[in-house]
Design a protein around this motif. Structure first.
Motif, PDB file in Angstrom:
ATOM      1  N   SER A  31      76.873  30.032  58.069  1.00 28.18           N
ATOM      2  CA  SER A  31      76.184  30.520  56.864  1.00 28.18           C
ATOM      3  C   SER A  31      75.827  31.990  57.010  1.00 28.18           C
ATOM      4  CB  SER A  31      74.916  29.695  56.618  1.00 28.18           C
ATOM      5  OG  SER A  31      75.233  28.340  56.375  1.00 28.18           O
ATOM      6  N   ARG A  32      75.376  32.384  58.191  1.00 26.90           N
ATOM      7  CA  ARG A  32      75.070  33.797  58.435  1.00 26.90           C
ATOM      8  C   ARG A  32      76.342  34.644  58.318  1.00 26.90           C
ATOM      9  NH1 ARG A  32      69.872  34.695  57.379  1.00 26.90           N
ATOM     10  NH2 ARG A  32      68.410  33.977  58.990  1.00 26.90           N
ATOM     11  N   GLN A  34      76.835  35.281  54.807  1.00 26.61           N
ATOM     12  CA  GLN A  34      75.850  36.240  54.314  1.00 26.61           C
ATOM     13  C   GLN A  34      76.201  37.674  54.684  1.00 26.61           C
ATOM     14  OE1 GLN A  34      72.124  34.646  55.883  1.00 26.61           O
ATOM     15  NE2 GLN A  34      71.490  34.111  53.815  1.00 26.61           N
TER      16      GLN A  34
END
Length: 247
Positions: free
Chosen positions: A23-24, A27
């Motif tokens: 997920s990072r 992002q």
């Protein structure tokens, strides 16, 4: 949950951390694109760090790590790939980018020799100057400026001690982050933005507005033609200044 074995619980914990890492990775890829679009300027924020902290509701240090890593992974694609695959945590990715900046090859593989704390210590060790070398860098500091014959351009070069160089770099980056896009919607290169930032800071000093911030870089303002050359095309088509509407 209580009926699961310790090993099952541990594997679940590791799996969720891998999800966080992926997920990072998404992002920082999105933030890199938003950074290119200069979204922070459009929304009236002073920097991408401030914009990210407000939009994601995260601490400034978390936002800073996200933005710093989103820019650093451009030079360390192996770190970005490992993060995307969930093979490394975001915290490790942050430190590996700093580790790679010290000149280490095969950053991900080499970095496995250290835990997160060890990576930080290794980066500090590689950046640490000896007292003699630090004294030498202070004594040898200088800045030189040389115009060409008709003073239509200037060359700058020099040498700064480590801490002074970091201060100058941070100041230029912070000022450059406040600049809007060029009139045609594109964004200048990093070198061009830093050149504009240096001029902008100098203008603030001369006009006694230091600290207020100048959101319009020199390259976005109308340039005056040099005396005796009213039809010069240099000002109209300079890559930093866009095309002039003058005819």
């Amino acid at each position: 949950m209580d009926s699961r074995t310790t090993d099952d619980l541990e594997q679940t914990l590791l799996a969720t951390e891998a999800v966080i890492a992926r997920s990072r990775a998404v992002q920082i890829a999105v933030l890199a694109e938003l950074d290119r679009h200069q979204v922070s300027t459009a929304d009236g924020c002073r920097s991408m760090v401030e914009w990210t902290a407000s939009r994601l509701d995260v601490a400034p240090e978390t936002a800073s790590a996200l933005i710093r890593t989103s820019r650093a992974v451009l030079d360390t694609p192996e770190v970005a790939e490992a993060l995307t695959a969930g093979e490394i945590t975001f915290d490790r990715a942050v430190e590996l980018c700093r580790y790679a900046a010290t000149g280490v090859d095969n950053t991900v593989e080499t970095g496995w020799r250290f835990d997160i704390g060890g990576l930080r210590r290794e980066v500090s060790r590689r950046h640490r100057f000896s007292r003699d070398r630090e004294h030498e860098s202070v004594c040898d500091r200088y800045l030189a400026m040389q115009p060409n014959l008709d003073q239509t351009s200037w060359r700058l070069w020099g040498l700064l001690p480590g801490v002074d160089g970091q201060i100058v770099e941070q100041a230029l980056i912070r000022r450059a982050d406040t600049f809007p896009a060029l009139p045609d919607g594109t964004r200048s290169t990093l070198g061009q933005r830093q050149a504009d930032a240096l001029t902008s800071i100098a203008q603030d000093s001369l006009t006694a507005t230091a600290g207020e911030g100048t959101c319009t870089p020199p390259g976005h303002r109308v340039r005056r033609r040099r005396p005796g050359n009213p039809d010069s095309k240099q000002d109209r088509h300079h890559p930093r200044f866009g095309r002039s509407d003058r005819t």
